[in-house]
Design a protein around this motif. Structure first.
Motif, PDB file in Angstrom:
ATOM      1  N   VAL A  75       0.838  -1.199   0.000  1.00 11.97           N
ATOM      2  CA  VAL A  75       0.000   0.000   0.000  1.00 11.97           C
ATOM      3  C   VAL A  75       0.873   1.250   0.000  1.00 11.97           C
ATOM      4  CG1 VAL A  75      -1.613   1.378   1.373  1.00 11.97           C
ATOM      5  CG2 VAL A  75      -2.020  -1.067   1.055  1.00 11.97           C
ATOM      6  N   THR A  76       1.866   1.277   0.877  1.00  7.90           N
ATOM      7  CA  THR A  76       2.730   2.457   0.991  1.00  7.90           C
ATOM      8  C   THR A  76       3.557   2.688  -0.272  1.00  7.90           C
ATOM      9  OG1 THR A  76       2.905   2.260   3.402  1.00  7.90           O
ATOM     10  CG2 THR A  76       4.627   3.497   2.276  1.00  7.90           C
ATOM     11  N   ILE A  77       4.288   1.685  -0.691  1.00  8.92           N
ATOM     12  CA  ILE A  77       5.245   1.843  -1.797  1.00  8.92           C
ATOM     13  C   ILE A  77       4.543   2.135  -3.113  1.00  8.92           C
ATOM     14  CG2 ILE A  77       6.977   0.641  -3.178  1.00  8.92           C
ATOM     15  CD1 ILE A  77       7.724  -0.863  -0.547  1.00  8.92           C
ATOM     16  N   PHE A  78       3.508   1.358  -3.438  1.00  6.69           N
ATOM     17  CA  PHE A  78       2.888   1.512  -4.748  1.00  6.69           C
ATOM     18  C   PHE A  78       1.911   2.695  -4.799  1.00  6.69           C
ATOM     19  CE2 PHE A  78       4.569  -2.733  -5.222  1.00  6.69           C
ATOM     20  CZ  PHE A  78       5.011  -2.717  -6.536  1.00  6.69           C
ATOM     21  N   THR A  79       1.385   3.111  -3.651  1.00  7.63           N
ATOM     22  CA  THR A  79       0.561   4.318  -3.655  1.00  7.63           C
ATOM     23  C   THR A  79       1.432   5.554  -3.878  1.00  7.63           C
ATOM     24  OG1 THR A  79      -1.055   3.312  -2.150  1.00  7.63           O
ATOM     25  CG2 THR A  79      -1.114   5.701  -2.371  1.00  7.63           C
ATOM     26  N   ILE A  80       2.567   5.623  -3.190  1.00 16.24           N
ATOM     27  CA  ILE A  80       3.494   6.744  -3.407  1.00 16.24           C
ATOM     28  C   ILE A  80       4.030   6.718  -4.840  1.00 16.24           C
ATOM     29  CG2 ILE A  80       5.718   7.723  -2.748  1.00 16.24           C
ATOM     30  CD1 ILE A  80       5.151   6.833   0.114  1.00 16.24           C
ATOM     31  N   LEU A  81       4.352   5.525  -5.337  1.00 19.44           N
ATOM     32  CA  LEU A  81       4.819   5.402  -6.717  1.00 19.44           C
ATOM     33  C   LEU A  81       3.736   5.854  -7.697  1.00 19.44           C
ATOM     34  CD1 LEU A  81       7.095   4.468  -8.598  1.00 19.44           C
ATOM     35  CD2 LEU A  81       6.083   2.169  -8.549  1.00 19.44           C
ATOM     36  N   GLY A  82       2.496   5.489  -7.416  1.00 17.62           N
ATOM     37  CA  GLY A  82       1.383   5.921  -8.262  1.00 17.62           C
ATOM     38  C   GLY A  82       1.228   7.423  -8.273  1.00 17.62           C
ATOM     39  N   ASN A  83       1.427   8.046  -7.103  1.00 19.68           N
ATOM     40  CA  ASN A  83       1.380   9.516  -7.029  1.00 19.68           C
ATOM     41  C   ASN A  83       2.427  10.143  -7.930  1.00 19.68           C
ATOM     42  OD1 ASN A  83       0.241  10.418  -3.663  1.00 19.68           O
ATOM     43  ND2 ASN A  83      -0.635   9.073  -5.192  1.00 19.68           N
ATOM     44  N   ALA A  84       3.626   9.544  -7.975  1.00 22.66           N
ATOM     45  CA  ALA A  84       4.714  10.090  -8.796  1.00 22.66           C
ATOM     46  C   ALA A  84       4.444   9.874 -10.282  1.00 22.66           C
ATOM     47  CB  ALA A  84       6.033   9.453  -8.387  1.00 22.66           C
ATOM     48  N   ILE A  85       4.016   8.671 -10.658  1.00 24.33           N
ATOM     49  CA  ILE A  85       3.772   8.341 -12.068  1.00 24.33           C
ATOM     50  C   ILE A  85       2.604   9.145 -12.633  1.00 24.33           C
ATOM     51  CG2 ILE A  85       3.002   6.460 -13.598  1.00 24.33           C
ATOM     52  CD1 ILE A  85       4.708   4.568 -11.969  1.00 24.33           C
TER      53      ILE A  85
END
Length: 410
Positions: A75-85
């Protein structure tokens, strides 16, 4: 059954002293750990003294102790990554959010070992202690508790239930906000477009949730394993104490087998109960033997003692006949036990029910979760002898009623 008050009192003292002994003498009982196996081996020895050397078995199985709550990292890693992408291609941010949330649904909602292969494994075990009847086995009542303890829920210990719940709600709101914004932006700007105008400004507002995502990585404190006195040594020792009371009072049932089933690694996603059902596919399903399973969970707050007729986030139905048996035993002891549901989480009863076994769960835990739950405060100095005594009375009445009459017709 002719059971003396002294033997019941002795059994409650046995429960509390055994809990203290296990916590003091053995290492922390994280699933698949040395400490959990020390506790299981100790229970094997205790049960052999009551059931006989040949009527107690320990069945090992592999488990990934950190996998069940490992979805918090996704949840943490891919949500933050999604915010960046999102600022490059919003449609790919949607994919990140799906990857972020999928392990949670599969692991925590449906209790599937989805990401377990990605984590380190250990060896856990299930203990089965069988008190045989005098004659042929025609009925069997299985009492169940889990031996392991959970990694501490950090924010629950730091700030209690309100902070714990708030930390989850903020992450859910932030996740939903980012996902919806990505979907809208992909529609407005096209699949390979970039955010502009109001969607760009809206995305800046969504960045305020990033600290909450980072904090969510500390959902569990993997450096701290709780003592697990109430959750769930009370259940393990209640199952064993039921057999102890029968032995201490020289009660031999004619055709009913009483079983203490101590399952490992419940806190890792019901892995022990699932392993038991897989390893013993015919146990509880033999033709001519009426078998039931009664799981105990966190026997701490008598005023909140409830029978779980539904389990595993409310999606699994437990057996109504076993529920009625427990309800009748409660009435004999002056309690009108209500039916309830596990709306968030699950008990081992869910795994039994899903395998086609007749099961229910008796739990005594405040729905407004107290601060001891899944924290270091769940220790041997925080037990309720009143609750344990009443549940023991109910347990013995369930044995007597089932032995005489079997399950009620419902």
């Amino acid at each position: 059954m002719n059971i003396t008050k002294e033997s019941k009192k002795s059994a409650v003292n046995y429960i509390t002293s055994e809990i203290e002994h296990i916590i003091k003498e053995y290492e922390p009982r994280v699933p698949g750990s040395k400490g959990e196996n020390q506790a299981l081996d100790h229970m094997v020895d205790e049960l052999k003294g009551m059931c006989g050397e040949n009527n107690v078995v320990k069945q090992p199985f592999k488990v990934a102790p950190r996998a069940f709550f490992g979805w918090t990292f996704f949840v943490t890693i891919f949500t933050i990554l999604g915010n960046a992408i999102f600022y490059m291609t919003p449609v790919f941010s949607i994919l990140c959010y799906v990857i972020a949330i999928a392990p949670m649904f599969l692991e925590f909602v449906f209790y599937k070992p989805f990401i377990d292969p990605l984590f380190e494994h250990g060896t856990s075990g299930n203990v089965i202690g069988m008190l045989k009847p005098k004659g042929e086995i025609k009925r069997r009542i299985v009492f169940n508790g889990h031996s392991d303890a959970v990694y501490e829920w950090h924010w629950h210990y730091v700030g209690g239930y309100k902070l714990f719940l708030t930390s989850i709600i903020v992450v859910v709101i932030g996740f939903a906000y980012s996902l919806i914004l990505s979907i809208i932006t992909s529609i407005v700007s096209g699949p390979i477009g970039t955010p502009s105008g109001w969607t760009l400004y809206a995305s800046f507002a969504g960045l305020i949730f990033i600290p909450a995502y980072i904090c969510f990585m500390w959902f569990c404190d993997y450096k701290t394993v709780v003592p697990g006195a109430n959750d769930n040594l009370t259940a393990c020792e209640m199952a064993i104490a039921a057999i102890k009371v029968l032995k201490d009072n020289n009660i031999e049932l004619e055709n009913t087998e009483v079983v203490a089933l101590i399952t490992g690694s419940e806190e890792a996603g019901l892995r022990g109960a699932k392993a038991f059902c897989k390893t013993n596919p015919e146990f509880g399903k033999e033709e001519g033997i009426e078998s039931i399973f009664v799981t105990f969970e966190t026997l701490r707050e008598l005023e909140h003692l409830v029978i779980y007729s539904r389990d595993m986030n409310g999606i699994t139905k437990n057996d109504l006949g076993v529920c009625e048996l427990a309800k009748a035993a409660g009435k004999k002891n002056g309690l009108d036990l209500k039916y309830g549901s596990v709306f968030a989480g699950a008990t081992d009863a869910a795994a039994f029910s899903q395998s086609g076994l007749k099961a229910t769960c008796l739990a005594a835990m405040d729905p407004n979760v107290q601060q001891y739950y899944h924290t270091r405060l769940d220790n041997y100095d925080n037990l309720s002898e009143e609750c344990l005594s009443k549940v023991l009375d109910i347990t013995m009445d369930m044995i007597e009623d089932f032995d005489k009459n079997g399950l009620p017709n419902v």
